[in-house]
Design an enzyme around this catalytic site. Structure first.
Site, PDB file in Angstrom:
ATOM      1  N   ASN A  89       0.814  -1.217   0.000  1.00  0.00           N
ATOM      2  CA  ASN A  89       0.000   0.000   0.000  1.00  0.00           C
ATOM      3  C   ASN A  89       0.847   1.266   0.000  1.00  0.00           C
ATOM      4  OD1 ASN A  89      -2.628  -1.290   0.150  1.00  0.00           O
ATOM      5  ND2 ASN A  89      -2.037  -1.902   2.222  1.00  0.00           N
ATOM      6  N   HIS A 129       2.931   2.325   2.442  1.00  0.00           N
ATOM      7  CA  HIS A 129       3.269   2.907   3.743  1.00  0.00           C
ATOM      8  C   HIS A 129       3.800   1.813   4.665  1.00  0.00           C
ATOM      9  CE1 HIS A 129      -0.434   1.131   5.242  1.00  0.00           C
ATOM     10  NE2 HIS A 129      -1.134   1.818   4.370  1.00  0.00           N
ATOM     11  N   CYS A 150       2.847   6.424   8.162  1.00  0.00           N
ATOM     12  CA  CYS A 150       4.270   6.706   8.128  1.00  0.00           C
ATOM     13  C   CYS A 150       4.828   6.135   6.828  1.00  0.00           C
ATOM     14  CB  CYS A 150       4.925   6.056   9.341  1.00  0.00           C
ATOM     15  SG  CYS A 150       6.708   6.186   9.463  1.00  0.00           S
TER      16      CYS A 150
END
Length: 346
Positions: free
Chosen positions: A261, A263, A298
């Site tokens: 994805n 991240h 993050c």
């Protein structure tokens, strides 16, 4: 040095065959079988015909063990279509020094099981993601905001576990996914988990309603009023971090931490949080429960600070240590909390 091995000890029935893994030892003269009239008798040159385990022999080099590998059942729906079941074998790189699996491994298997369930329901998009058609059309994705795992017994290397998952819609914008974890051989429930997911508009980066057509497609798969974690124990609010919490190790998110994805994967966060637990707790206690709230994302290159503090157990149980952990993304002089985790050790 030659060792004698009784056929009963290695699990070879009368008239049966010697497992292939022991044949070289026999041919080199490192072992001999008792209970047979000749060395050549009972040896299978084409491969083992005995499906069960239990071939153990003492050899000049130590212990030789031949064991059949349990068959894994592929993922499939229950007859009513409300739950998806899949089996996993615990592999050598998924366990610790005690040969027991770890909570991050369990979390990874839950993630894999959920993804396979979604693929079986909806298939894959051209980009390779599992997504319901109306979600793709509207640019929507489901994002996990909370995960809670309880473990009664950790499986060991080579064990096969059965993971069952199901979900239900909770509100206009959220859904709940649960899991049951069982020993595939005995059927014993050894763990359970629950999670909350919200619909997010990937362009506006905001929560969105679940499309009505998606709700209709959900109906045949939904398991209403079925909870893996007791309602009284689920979705409890995590307290704020103490002002005198202890700093943990800093991290820099790397490309190797990024999932499909784009991240940092949620299990990486869990590993980082567990790294703040004191060594004496890791060495003397067992992690029995974890609750994690996801607050922000993050990406590779971000600097992450960690902290932890010990808090009181809700029920005042003795012999249990409860910790609160926090990870924060640091950008210049600003920081933002990524996750908050509560762990229980007994």
């Amino acid at each position: 040095m030659q060792s004698w091995v009784d056929r009963a000890t290695v699990g070879i029935p009368r008239g049966g065959v010697l497992p292939r893994s022991l044949c070289p030892l026999l041919s080199r003269g490192e072992i001999r079988l008792s209970g047979v009239s000749s060395v050549g008798r009972g040896v299978d040159r084409s491969g083992p015909r005995v499906s069960k385990t239990q071939a153990v022999a003492e050899t000049s080099g130590g212990i030789a063990c031949a064991r059949s590998i349990p068959h894994l059942e592929g993922g499939s729906f229950r007859k009513d279509g409300h739950a998806f079941v899949e089996q996993f074998r615990i592999r050598g790189y998924e366990v610790g020094p005690d040969r027991q699996t770890t909570l991050p491994t369990i979390a990874n298997l839950l993630q894999e099981n959920a993804s396979n369930h979604a693929i079986c329901m909806w298939g894959k998009t051209e980009e390779g993601f599992a997504a319901e058609p109306s979600m793709v059309e509207k640019g929507l994705i489901l994002v996990m905001t909370r995960l809670q795992i309880q473990v009664d017994k950790y499986p060991t290397w080579g064990d096969v576990i059965e993971v069952e998952t199901w979900f239900s819609t909770e509100s206009r914008a959220s859904a709940k996914r649960d899991w049951a974890i069982r020993d595939a051989q005995t059927g014993e429930t050894i763990g359970r988990a629950t999670s909350t997911w919200v619909m997010v508009d990937i362009v506006k980066r905001k929560m969105a309603r679940i499309p009505e057509e998606m709700k209709e497609n959900f109906k045949q798969f939904v398991s209403p009023e079925r909870h893996s974690v007791a309602v009284s124990e689920a979705r409890q609010k995590l307290p704020n971090m103490s002002e005198d919490s202890t700093p943990g190790p800093d991290r820099f998110a790397r490309g190797s931490n990024v999932d499909m994805n784009g991240h940092i994967n949620n299990v990486v966060y869990l590993i980082w949080a567990l790294d703040t637990v004191p060594d004496e707790i890791h060495d003397s206690k067992t992690l029995t429960e974890m609750e994690m709230d996801f607050k922000a994302e993050c990406v590779a290159g971000d600097r992450v600070e960690s902290s932890w503090c010990e808090i009181e157990s809700e029920n005042g149980s003795t012999g249990t240590n409860v910790f609160l952990h926090s990870l924060r993304k640091v950008t210049g002089e600003k920081s933002r909390e990524l996750i908050r985790v509560r762990t229980k050790w007994s």
